[in-house]
Scaffold this motif. Structure first.
Motif, PDB file in Angstrom:
ATOM      1  N   GLN A  35       5.196   0.522   7.759  1.00  0.00           N
ATOM      2  CA  GLN A  35       4.415  -0.883   7.371  1.00  0.00           C
ATOM      3  C   GLN A  35       4.726  -0.855   5.834  1.00  0.00           C
ATOM      4  N   GLU A  36       4.571  -2.183   5.383  1.00  0.00           N
ATOM      5  CA  GLU A  36       4.685  -2.302   3.935  1.00  0.00           C
ATOM      6  C   GLU A  36       3.416  -1.560   3.120  1.00  0.00           C
ATOM      7  N   PRO A  37       3.889  -1.001   2.229  1.00  0.00           N
ATOM      8  CA  PRO A  37       3.125  -0.351   1.286  1.00  0.00           C
ATOM      9  C   PRO A  37       2.013  -1.176   0.609  1.00  0.00           C
ATOM     10  N   PHE A  38       0.867  -0.684   0.293  1.00  0.00           N
ATOM     11  CA  PHE A  38      -0.051  -1.441  -0.677  1.00  0.00           C
ATOM     12  C   PHE A  38       0.567  -1.665  -1.993  1.00  0.00           C
ATOM     13  N   ASN A  39       0.290  -2.725  -2.574  1.00  0.00           N
ATOM     14  CA  ASN A  39       0.831  -3.104  -3.816  1.00  0.00           C
ATOM     15  C   ASN A  39      -0.048  -2.235  -4.849  1.00  0.00           C
ATOM     16  N   THR A  40       0.591  -1.666  -5.760  1.00  0.00           N
ATOM     17  CA  THR A  40      -0.136  -0.442  -6.552  1.00  0.00           C
ATOM     18  C   THR A  40      -0.130  -1.312  -7.837  1.00  0.00           C
ATOM     19  N   ASP A  41       0.549  -2.338  -8.338  1.00  0.00           N
ATOM     20  CA  ASP A  41       0.442  -2.891  -9.480  1.00  0.00           C
ATOM     21  C   ASP A  41      -0.891  -3.510  -9.797  1.00  0.00           C
ATOM     22  N   PRO A  42      -1.576  -2.985 -10.825  1.00  0.00           N
ATOM     23  CA  PRO A  42      -3.039  -3.488 -11.278  1.00  0.00           C
ATOM     24  C   PRO A  42      -3.093  -4.465 -11.472  1.00  0.00           C
ATOM     25  N   THR A  43      -1.828  -5.407 -12.311  1.00  0.00           N
ATOM     26  CA  THR A  43      -1.979  -6.687 -12.619  1.00  0.00           C
ATOM     27  C   THR A  43      -2.062  -7.665 -11.367  1.00  0.00           C
ATOM     28  N   VAL A  44      -1.539  -7.098 -10.249  1.00  0.00           N
ATOM     29  CA  VAL A  44      -1.334  -8.000  -9.129  1.00  0.00           C
ATOM     30  C   VAL A  44      -2.589  -7.605  -8.076  1.00  0.00           C
ATOM     31  N   GLY A  45      -2.850  -6.495  -7.924  1.00  0.00           N
ATOM     32  CA  GLY A  45      -3.948  -6.071  -6.756  1.00  0.00           C
ATOM     33  C   GLY A  45      -3.471  -6.281  -5.695  1.00  0.00           C
ATOM     34  N   ASP A  46      -4.120  -5.786  -4.502  1.00  0.00           N
ATOM     35  CA  ASP A  46      -3.722  -6.012  -3.212  1.00  0.00           C
ATOM     36  C   ASP A  46      -5.057  -6.035  -2.360  1.00  0.00           C
ATOM     37  N   ALA A  47      -5.146  -7.251  -1.962  1.00  0.00           N
ATOM     38  CA  ALA A  47      -6.223  -7.524  -0.980  1.00  0.00           C
ATOM     39  C   ALA A  47      -6.154  -7.424   0.486  1.00  0.00           C
ATOM     40  N   PRO A  68      -6.106   5.717 -10.102  1.00  0.00           N
ATOM     41  CA  PRO A  68      -5.745   6.626 -10.886  1.00  0.00           C
ATOM     42  C   PRO A  68      -5.933   8.161 -10.141  1.00  0.00           C
ATOM     43  N   LYS A  69      -5.057   9.054 -10.520  1.00  0.00           N
ATOM     44  CA  LYS A  69      -4.790  10.358  -9.679  1.00  0.00           C
ATOM     45  C   LYS A  69      -6.234  10.992 -10.117  1.00  0.00           C
ATOM     46  N   GLU A  70      -6.685  10.901 -11.119  1.00  0.00           N
ATOM     47  CA  GLU A  70      -8.096  11.665 -11.550  1.00  0.00           C
ATOM     48  C   GLU A  70      -9.199  11.114 -10.621  1.00  0.00           C
ATOM     49  N   HIS A  71      -9.046   9.828 -10.075  1.00  0.00           N
ATOM     50  CA  HIS A  71     -10.026   9.217  -9.200  1.00  0.00           C
ATOM     51  C   HIS A  71      -9.870   9.632  -7.625  1.00  0.00           C
ATOM     52  N   GLU A 104      -8.554   0.418  19.908  1.00  0.00           N
ATOM     53  CA  GLU A 104      -7.010   0.309  20.468  1.00  0.00           C
ATOM     54  C   GLU A 104      -6.262   0.057  19.023  1.00  0.00           C
ATOM     55  N   LYS A 105      -7.229  -0.253  17.963  1.00  0.00           N
ATOM     56  CA  LYS A 105      -6.730  -0.509  16.683  1.00  0.00           C
ATOM     57  C   LYS A 105      -7.634   0.139  15.676  1.00  0.00           C
ATOM     58  N   HIS A 106      -7.296   0.394  14.497  1.00  0.00           N
ATOM     59  CA  HIS A 106      -7.823   1.010  13.457  1.00  0.00           C
ATOM     60  C   HIS A 106      -7.496  -0.070  12.241  1.00  0.00           C
ATOM     61  N   ILE A 107      -8.478  -0.090  11.025  1.00  0.00           N
ATOM     62  CA  ILE A 107      -8.083  -1.154  10.233  1.00  0.00           C
ATOM     63  C   ILE A 107      -7.972  -0.272   8.660  1.00  0.00           C
ATOM     64  N   THR A 108      -7.113  -0.393   7.592  1.00  0.00           N
ATOM     65  CA  THR A 108      -7.237   0.155   6.461  1.00  0.00           C
ATOM     66  C   THR A 108      -6.817  -0.678   5.351  1.00  0.00           C
ATOM     67  N   MET A 109      -7.491  -0.350   4.246  1.00  0.00           N
ATOM     68  CA  MET A 109      -6.973  -1.340   3.146  1.00  0.00           C
ATOM     69  C   MET A 109      -7.091  -0.392   1.816  1.00  0.00           C
ATOM     70  N   MET A 110      -6.593  -0.705   0.677  1.00  0.00           N
ATOM     71  CA  MET A 110      -6.802  -0.044  -0.349  1.00  0.00           C
ATOM     72  C   MET A 110      -7.925  -0.496  -1.300  1.00  0.00           C
ATOM     73  N   GLY A 111      -8.826   0.653  -1.515  1.00  0.00           N
ATOM     74  CA  GLY A 111     -10.240   0.206  -2.011  1.00  0.00           C
ATOM     75  C   GLY A 111      -9.965  -0.093  -3.638  1.00  0.00           C
ATOM     76  N   TYR A 112      -8.793   0.097  -4.203  1.00  0.00           N
ATOM     77  CA  TYR A 112      -8.850   0.035  -5.597  1.00  0.00           C
ATOM     78  C   TYR A 112      -7.939  -1.385  -5.860  1.00  0.00           C
ATOM     79  N   SER A 113      -8.856  -2.451  -6.146  1.00  0.00           N
ATOM     80  CA  SER A 113      -8.375  -3.875  -6.426  1.00  0.00           C
ATOM     81  C   SER A 113      -9.216  -4.410  -7.442  1.00  0.00           C
TER      82      SER A 113
END
Length: 144
Positions: A35-47, A68-71, A104-113
């Motif tokens: 699958q397409e990775p989440f967009n990690t560019d903080p100026t864009v964000g990924d919702a 950030p890795k420390e988080h 039958e399915k699970h859902i994930t998102m990136m919580g840092y946006s």
């Protein structure tokens, strides 16, 4: 005590766990390697969010996250996805009869946006529709 406007109402579930199919909903940035990775560019964000098939091989999952890795250090989840997306542990519970099975399915998102308005107004309602359509009896929420 005042409850926030966005508080989640408590909804008791009368079913015992051994009769429940469980769905994982995660903000840990888990996705299938194809699958397409989440967009990690903080100026864009990924919702956006990703649908993970219930029968996925956990070795086919990875993590992409902008925090950030420390988080949120993604090294451990990349080594063992079950520390943030416990699909193999749920399968063990199902095999032992502790839960009925997995959804039958699970859902994930990136919580840092920083796109909170879009997440609240568009992503979450769409995600909730997927949860309702899944007919899962219970949801396990995980974070990164």
């Amino acid at each position: 005590m005042q409850i926030a406007k966005k508080a989640i109402p408590y909804t008791p579930n009368p079913k015992p766990l051994h009769e429940m199919n469980i769905m994982i909903v995660s903000t840990a940035g888990v996705h299938h390697k194809d699958q397409e990775p989440f967009n990690t560019d903080p100026t864009v964000g990924d919702a956006s969010f990703r649908i993970i098939p219930g029968d996925v091989n956990s070795a086919e999952l990875t993590v992409t996250h902008a925090a950030p890795k420390e988080h949120y250090n993604t090294d451990a989840p990349k080594e063992d996805i079950n520390c943030v997306f416990p699909i193999d542990r749920l399968r063990e519970l199902a095999a032992d009869g502790e839960i009925k099975g997995l959804a039958e399915k699970h859902i994930t998102m990136m919580g840092y946006s920083m796109r909170l308005k879009k997440i609240n107004e568009e992503t979450i309602p769409a995600l909730v529709k997927e949860v309702v359509r899944s007919q899962a009896d219970g949801v396990l929420l995980t974070a990164g």
